[in-house]
Scaffold this motif. Structure first.
Motif, PDB file in Angstrom:
ATOM      1  N   GLN A   1       0.773  -1.159   0.206  1.00 15.07           N
ATOM      2  CA  GLN A   1       0.018  -0.114  -0.029  1.00 15.07           C
ATOM      3  C   GLN A   1       0.998   1.393   0.000  1.00 15.07           C
ATOM      4  OE1 GLN A   1      -2.558  -0.639   3.444  1.00 15.07           O
ATOM      5  NE2 GLN A   1      -3.976  -1.849   2.249  1.00 15.07           N
ATOM      6  N   LEU A   2       1.862   1.103   0.857  1.00 11.47           N
ATOM      7  CA  LEU A   2       2.778   2.496   0.758  1.00 11.47           C
ATOM      8  C   LEU A   2       3.585   2.813  -0.440  1.00 11.47           C
ATOM      9  CD1 LEU A   2       4.067   2.053   4.596  1.00 11.47           C
ATOM     10  CD2 LEU A   2       2.262   3.798   3.571  1.00 11.47           C
ATOM     11  N   ARG A   3       3.809   1.812  -1.326  1.00  9.40           N
ATOM     12  CA  ARG A   3       4.361   2.121  -2.649  1.00  9.40           C
ATOM     13  C   ARG A   3       3.522   2.889  -3.299  1.00  9.40           C
ATOM     14  NH1 ARG A   3       6.076  -3.458  -2.413  1.00  9.40           N
ATOM     15  NH2 ARG A   3       8.517  -3.501  -2.146  1.00  9.40           N
ATOM     16  N   ASN A   4       1.927   2.770  -3.051  1.00  6.97           N
ATOM     17  CA  ASN A   4       1.540   3.914  -3.868  1.00  6.97           C
ATOM     18  C   ASN A   4       1.202   5.025  -3.279  1.00  6.97           C
ATOM     19  OD1 ASN A   4       1.029   1.794  -5.664  1.00  6.97           O
ATOM     20  ND2 ASN A   4      -0.496   0.639  -4.514  1.00  6.97           N
ATOM     21  N   TRP A   5       1.673   5.490  -2.419  1.00  7.21           N
ATOM     22  CA  TRP A   5       1.708   6.523  -1.429  1.00  7.21           C
ATOM     23  C   TRP A   5       2.143   7.859  -2.580  1.00  7.21           C
ATOM     24  CZ3 TRP A   5       1.429   7.814   4.413  1.00  7.21           C
ATOM     25  CH2 TRP A   5       0.322   7.156   5.001  1.00  7.21           C
ATOM     26  N   SER A   6       1.741   8.910  -2.554  1.00  2.00           N
ATOM     27  CA  SER A   6       2.266  10.171  -3.367  1.00  2.00           C
ATOM     28  C   SER A   6       3.269  10.903  -2.346  1.00  2.00           C
ATOM     29  CB  SER A   6       1.172  10.743  -3.855  1.00  2.00           C
ATOM     30  OG  SER A   6       0.375  11.273  -2.729  1.00  2.00           O
ATOM     31  N   SER A   7       4.068  11.771  -2.685  1.00  2.00           N
ATOM     32  CA  SER A   7       4.830  12.517  -2.074  1.00  2.00           C
ATOM     33  C   SER A   7       4.032  13.432  -1.220  1.00  2.00           C
ATOM     34  CB  SER A   7       5.703  13.415  -3.277  1.00  2.00           C
ATOM     35  OG  SER A   7       6.111  14.477  -2.493  1.00  2.00           O
ATOM     36  N   GLU A   8       2.806  13.760  -1.959  1.00  2.00           N
ATOM     37  CA  GLU A   8       1.840  14.673  -0.981  1.00  2.00           C
ATOM     38  C   GLU A   8       1.515  13.926   0.429  1.00  2.00           C
ATOM     39  OE1 GLU A   8       1.778  17.832  -0.939  1.00  2.00           O
ATOM     40  OE2 GLU A   8       0.391  17.530   0.686  1.00  2.00           O
ATOM     41  N   GLN A   9       1.209  12.719   0.049  1.00  2.00           N
ATOM     42  CA  GLN A   9       0.764  11.680   1.136  1.00  2.00           C
ATOM     43  C   GLN A   9       1.749  11.828   2.407  1.00  2.00           C
ATOM     44  OE1 GLN A   9      -0.908   8.646  -1.310  1.00  2.00           O
ATOM     45  NE2 GLN A   9      -2.428   8.228   0.504  1.00  2.00           N
ATOM     46  N   TRP A  10       2.948  11.646   2.011  1.00  2.00           N
ATOM     47  CA  TRP A  10       4.089  11.359   3.016  1.00  2.00           C
ATOM     48  C   TRP A  10       4.403  12.740   3.497  1.00  2.00           C
ATOM     49  CZ3 TRP A  10       5.468   6.935   4.577  1.00  2.00           C
ATOM     50  CH2 TRP A  10       5.473   5.762   3.579  1.00  2.00           C
ATOM     51  N   SER A  11       4.112  13.895   2.860  1.00  2.00           N
ATOM     52  CA  SER A  11       4.236  15.202   3.361  1.00  2.00           C
ATOM     53  C   SER A  11       3.318  15.455   4.432  1.00  2.00           C
ATOM     54  CB  SER A  11       4.482  16.117   2.392  1.00  2.00           C
ATOM     55  OG  SER A  11       5.327  16.115   1.680  1.00  2.00           O
ATOM     56  N   THR A  12       2.064  14.934   4.060  1.00  2.00           N
ATOM     57  CA  THR A  12       0.843  15.116   5.179  1.00  2.00           C
ATOM     58  C   THR A  12       0.982  14.319   6.498  1.00  2.00           C
ATOM     59  OG1 THR A  12      -0.779  15.384   3.077  1.00  2.00           O
ATOM     60  CG2 THR A  12      -1.659  14.761   5.347  1.00  2.00           C
ATOM     61  N   LEU A  13       1.706  13.115   6.217  1.00  2.00           N
ATOM     62  CA  LEU A  13       1.976  12.421   7.343  1.00  2.00           C
ATOM     63  C   LEU A  13       3.101  13.161   8.317  1.00  2.00           C
ATOM     64  CD1 LEU A  13       1.679   9.300   8.444  1.00  2.00           C
ATOM     65  CD2 LEU A  13       3.950   8.962   7.546  1.00  2.00           C
ATOM     66  N   LEU A  14       4.094  13.737   7.550  1.00  2.00           N
ATOM     67  CA  LEU A  14       5.180  14.127   8.331  1.00  2.00           C
ATOM     68  C   LEU A  14       4.601  15.406   9.193  1.00  2.00           C
ATOM     69  CD1 LEU A  14       8.174  13.763   8.499  1.00  2.00           C
ATOM     70  CD2 LEU A  14       8.426  15.126   6.476  1.00  2.00           C
ATOM     71  N   ARG A  15       3.831  16.350   8.455  1.00  2.00           N
ATOM     72  CA  ARG A  15       3.101  17.352   9.182  1.00  2.00           C
ATOM     73  C   ARG A  15       2.236  17.082  10.338  1.00  2.00           C
ATOM     74  NH1 ARG A  15       1.934  19.241   4.048  1.00  2.00           N
ATOM     75  NH2 ARG A  15       3.724  20.745   3.102  1.00  2.00           N
ATOM     76  N   LYS A  16       1.275  15.913  10.062  1.00  2.00           N
ATOM     77  CA  LYS A  16       0.286  15.563  10.974  1.00  2.00           C
ATOM     78  C   LYS A  16       0.946  15.156  12.465  1.00  2.00           C
ATOM     79  CE  LYS A  16      -3.228  12.174  11.647  1.00  2.00           C
ATOM     80  NZ  LYS A  16      -4.017  10.880  10.964  1.00  2.00           N
TER      81      LYS A  16
END
Ligand SMILES: [Zn+2]
Length: 1067
Positions: free
Chosen positions: A460-475
């Protein structure tokens, strides 16, 4: 609650989970009568093509592991969970004898029992070779857990007492004395208090604060036991293949455990009225997000005030949000998992590092987990500002977006490493996931699969976009406030603690008065006498010793090719089928390659280079060379130029793991070793890396200064640790300047690294020339040996690939350099030298006494000495009882270094090292003169323990292959030498052991025939020195903060020989 109708006697199947990415099946069962839970992680090992042991029914991984878990919640710092953990081993209702559990465990092919106490649970563990011993031990172990005696005498010796001199002591007390004022413990407690509100169990020091332990009573512990050590709060987790599957396990639970619980009227089902599940259904579950930024300072005692530490805590997702947790794990590797990770590049890999590491961790908690970040070795003046800087960086990374190429590398590598762990550890890989499920998972088992379904999350994580990772980091790390604890070193606090402790003890002595002290001493003696009660004759033999033949060994096939014109080692085996495969691949090579074939998805290539001829002047360079090895720019064989970042990125992308060091498993440390593990398809890639890294790395000034700065930064932390300093000091005294490991120890580095840093700045060319010269020696053809371990049969061109990358002239092969050749005069003479070093950061003592042993791995005198070592060292055996049992030290053991030919007696965290030394001498003398009886039970247990350690050492395919190589290529032994010796141990008699004790162990306790090395608290240095003088030693006193010039020649052994401390409360 059960989602299936399956049951076995009292036990209902709660959940069965079959993982689709590995052959592990997990089943969870619960007794409807007593509430006892059983979880079995079962696996099908593929049957290997050759079976060594005939009649064996287990095909792979001979080890069975047990974790018996109890959620232990407490709302104060009394230390009930931890003290109880210790008392469980002091005897049970059916077996009211201290140490009996371990005598049984040892007989059952185990190395004894162990346990730990964490903030939210206590776990009891045991591992056995084969299943018979495990199943025999299980009901006895559970009797100890559910029905321990918890006597007053046990409390006195194991938890806390005041000795005849008015000092506080006891096993747990001494343990906590060694921990309570360390930076780690002080910061962790502060963090707990800041994160959770009053009324929460997560605030507690479950180990017990010293002042609380001084007033704790046995009655309090009994009450605590009555509440939490109940069958419905106990889960038995077992990993390993059993001959009749899970049924073998349930049968024992049904026939041997349930009846006893029922007899104790604890047949109240899984949920007796009034029962509240710890943490999940109590006030501890009330965990709120952090409301505002908090930053507090904790001082810790430390003479060297240059470096501090940081803990920065954030609040994570719910414990059952597994995908989110995996994502946090992945992003933390992305952020700080290697030298090219963005945070490392910014904070660590620079010429004036702001820290030595940034480590993202996870503490599973009810409601919301904690996700702390730990930062090590931060220059003191940077401590306050660091958290804000880190936040700015994380913000920037989130804003700029994630480098998706690197993210792919991170995910793929993580996944490969998981596969590799699964191959070697199987079900054990999931033990912590299952423990967390016991603590926080749904009671119907519905979260069990999700908690282990890691491959799905990678997908599932292979399909994450850069934006999703940034969101996680911010959250989780950028937007919310954090709780920051700054650990600041303080020399003053060091002095204050010492003074306060002296005053407190003085006061205590005054209050007790001579009468009170006498009473205290009498109480202690009485307690010790009670523990000495002999076992009823014949009790031990009720526990049959399993048959060695019932253990099956992982088969290894070997072909050794010494190089054209050279002799194959005397005992090397040559497997015909493997030989055929290799012979089919081109002609003989002019250099040494050994192939050790096991069933696996992976293959590892190793290079071993002799350091024997290296000029001593260059030996101190080896440590920084090792640190720099994988992060230098490389010009590849094909001309391609790679920056150091390219090198790391490619290695991460193409390998499972890569490492460099000296020697193998703490032996042969005058060999420079490189190991690269890959999937079998990438065999050639691994060999080409070996070549390029060895021959074509560029000693770049900037990279070297970064590496030196990092080592420099890590030194204060290493210098704080008693074991690390002791090992450095020891080799410094026992070895000469030809010893490579001696030059890599903390004392040597403390002296050498600043010098080298200076020269590198002033005359970089000279330093670079020196590194080039080391390489010249490392690549000398007469000292090079190569090794392939893993699935050799499935690689293409196993032999010719080596020829493609390496062309070495056919010169005679030099012998493997041995530590025995690098002993100093003191190390050869082993008489009367004593060195006492005071180290301000510790409160106890770390000691090693050395004397002459036997030398050489094939020495025929070895078997009786080995049995004697086990007799003395076994859990609950002589040294344990006489030294740890009376609170004189946390650990005491004897060992034999066959390579150097040294015997040693060591004390770990000792409160009174002189008394401990005398006790050890007394007990060995007593055994030799017959005043202490060496009983048959102890002897049998010692022999059985050896079976366990031999089995453990070859319990995975990877290990079995490496042991095969080490035996045949380095030690000159037959492939299965340790297994073959098992029969020899069985033949060792009591008289053989006593003779070994007399000849080889007693000399450890005479100044005439031994050398003593002590690292201790400054307050104790003088009296220890005086006592050693009285023993006939010539004593030299040293102090850690001496002028560097006085440390002339004070260098050390490699890190690998250090005794490492348990991460959390190892028993
Ligand atoms: Zn402990």
């Amino acid at each position: 609650m059960s989602n299936s109708n399956e049951s076995f006697a009292n036990f209902d199947l709660v959940k069965r989970v079959k993982l689709d990415f590995t052959d592990v099946t997990v089943s969870k069962w619960r007794s409807r009568v007593t509430g006892l839970s059983v979880v079995h992680l079962d696996y099908e090992g593929a049957l290997p093509s050759v079976l060594w042991a005939t009649g064996a029914d287990l095909s792979l991984a001979p080890i069975v592991n047990g974790y018996f878990v109890i959620p232990t919640e407490i709302f104060d710092d009394s230390g009930c969970p931890h003290t109880l953990e210790h008392l469980v081993f002091m005897g049970s209702q059916q077996y009211p004898y201290k140490g009996i559990l371990d005598l049984f465990a040892n007989r059952g092919f185990s190395n004894g029992t162990n346990a730990w106490t964490d903030t939210d649970h206590t776990a009891y563990t045991v591992s056995t070779a084969g299943e018979q011993g495990f199943l025999q031990l299980l009901p006895i172990y559970i009797d100890h857990i559910l029905y321990p005696t918890i006597t007053n005498a046990g409390f006195v010796t194991e938890v806390h007492h005041i000795d005849g001199k008015g000092q506080d002591s006891g096993v747990v007390y001494s343990e906590m004395q060694g921990r309570e004022n360390t930076s780690g413990d002080l910061m962790a407690l502060k963090m707990q208090r800041l994160l959770d509100p009053p009324g929460s169990g997560y605030r507690s020091e479950t180990g017990g604060l010293m002042e609380a332990l001084r007033v704790l009573t046995a009655e309090q512990i009994r009450d605590y036991h009555g509440t939490y050590y109940v069958p419905h709060n106990l889960t038995l987790i077992v990993t390993g293949k059993l001959s009749s599957g899970t049924q073998s396990l349930l049968q024992v639970a049904q026939d041997k455990i349930e009846p006893s619980i029922i007899k104790h009227h604890q047949d109240k089902g899984p949920r007796p009225t009034g029962w509240k599940r710890p943490f999940v259904e109590t006030a501890s579950a009330n965990r709120q997000p952090i409301a505002q930024q908090v930053q507090e300072v904790v001082e810790f005692p430390e003479q060297d005030e240059s470096m501090g530490e940081l803990a920065i805590s954030f609040v994570g997702p719910a414990p059952n949000e597994f995908l989110e947790r995996k994502a946090l794990d992945v992003i933390s590797t992305y952020l700080a998992g290697s030298a090219v990770a963005p945070l490392n590049k910014e904070f660590v890999e620079i010429e004036s590092p702001l820290c030595s590491y940034i480590y993202f961790s996870e503490d599973v908690r009810a409601t919301r987990i904690d996700i702390p970040v730990y930062v090590g070795s931060v220059p003191t003046e940077q401590l306050e500002a660091f958290p804000a800087k880190l936040k700015v960086s994380l913000q920037r990374i989130a804003d700029e977006g994630i480098d998706m190429d690197r993210m792919r590398v991170v995910i793929n590598r993580d996944e490969r490493q998981l596969k590799s762990r699964l191959e070697s550890a199987k079900g054990d890989t999931f033990s912590s996931a299952v423990i967390n499920d016991v603590l926080y998972g749904a009671e119907d088992g519905s979260e069990l699969l999700a908690s282990m379904d890691e491959m799905k999350y990678y997908e599932q994580l292979r399909n994450w976009s850069s934006e999703q990772w940034s969101t996680l980091l911010r959250k989780y790390y950028v937007d919310p406030p954090a709780v920051v604890v700054i650990g600041r070193p303080s020399a003053k606090l060091q002095e204050k603690l010492e003074k306060d402790e002296l005053r407190r003890v003085e006061e205590q002595v005054k209050q007790l008065g001579p009468e009170g002290l006498k009473r205290a001493e009498a109480l202690l003696e009485e307690a010790k006498d009670e523990h000495e009660r002999p076992l009823p004759g014949g009790l031990l033999s009720t526990f049959p010793v399993p048959d060695v033949k019932s253990i099956s060994w992982i088969p290894v096939e070997t072909v050794q090719e010494p190089g054209s014109g050279r002799q194959v080692a005397k005992f090397a085996s040559q497997s015909p089928s493997l030989k055929q495969q290799i012979d089919a691949d081109g002609k003989d090579l002019p250099f040494f390659v050994e192939y050790d074939q096991v069933d696996s998805d992976f293959v590892t290539v190793h290079a071993f280079a002799s350091l024997a001829e290296l000029p001593n002047r260059l030996r101190p360079y080896v440590s920084p060379y090792l640190s720099a090895f994988f992060s230098l720019p490389v010009t590849r064989e094909n001309g391609e130029k790679l920056s150091h970042e390219d090198v790391i990125n490619r290695l991460e992308n193409e390998t499972v793991s890569y490492e460099v060091g000296t020697g193998m498993a703490s032996t042969y440390t005058d060999l420079f070793r490189i190991s690269i593990k890959v999937e079998t398809a990438l065999y050639e890639t691994a060999i080409s890396w070996l070549k390029d890294l060895l021959y074509h790395a560029k000693f770049d000034q900037e990279r070297l200064s970064v590496v030196l700065a990092k080592i420099q930064q890590s030194l204060p932390e290493l210098k704080r640790d008693g074991s690390t300093v002791l090992s450095s000091l020891c080799s410094n005294i026992l070895y000469n300047e030809r010893s490579t490991s001696r030059s890599g120890g903390v004392l040597s580095l403390t002296e050498f690294i600043p010098q080298l840093t200076k020269i590198l700045q002033e005359k970089p060319d000279e330093v670079i020339k020196d590194f080039e010269e080391i390489r010249k020696y490392i690549t000398k053809p007469n000292g090079l040996r190569f090794s392939v371990t893993g699935n050799v049969l499935s690689v293409s061109n196993p032999r010719s690939t080596w020829g493609k990358y390496f062309s070495l002239p056919p010169v005679p092969l030099s012998p493997v350099p041995s530590a025995a050749e690098t002993l100093s005069d003191v190390g050869r003479k082993l008489s009367r030298t004593a060195v006492v070093m005071s180290l301000p950061t510790i409160e106890s003592s770390f000691v090693t006494h050395s004397s002459r042993g036997i030398q050489g791995y094939d020495n025929p005198e070895y078997p009786p000495i080995r049995v004697a070592l086990e007799v003395l060292n076994a859990t609950e055996s002589y040294l344990w009882r006489y030294i740890r049992g009376s609170g004189l030290a946390y650990g005491a053991y004897v060992s034999l270094d066959l390579e150097a030919g040294l015997m040693s007696f060591s004390l770990y965290r000792s409160s009174n090292s002189i008394a401990a030394f005398e006790e050890a001498r007394k007990v060995i003398q007593g055994l030799v003169d017959g005043s202490i009886d060496l009983d048959q039970g102890t002897l049998d247990a010692a022999k059985s323990t050896i079976v366990y350690s031999v089995a453990k050492n070859v319990s995975t395919a990877g290990r079995a292959a490496v042991v095969s190589f080490t035996n045949q290529a380095l030690k000159g032994l037959p492939q299965r030498y340790q297994i073959d010796l098992l029969e020899k141990y069985q033949a060792v008699t009591k008289d053989d052991v006593l003779a070994a004790l007399r000849t080889y162990f007693l000399p450890l306790f005479e100044s005439e025939t031994s050398v003593a090395v002590v690292v201790t608290a400054p307050a104790k240095a003088e009296s220890i020195g005086t006592s050693l003088k009285a023993e006939g030693f010539e004593v030299t006193q040293r102090a850690m903060e001496v002028d560097p010039s006085e440390l002339e020649g004070s260098e050390s052994e490699s890190e690998s020989r250090d005794g490492s401390e348990e991460s959390h409360d190892g028993r």
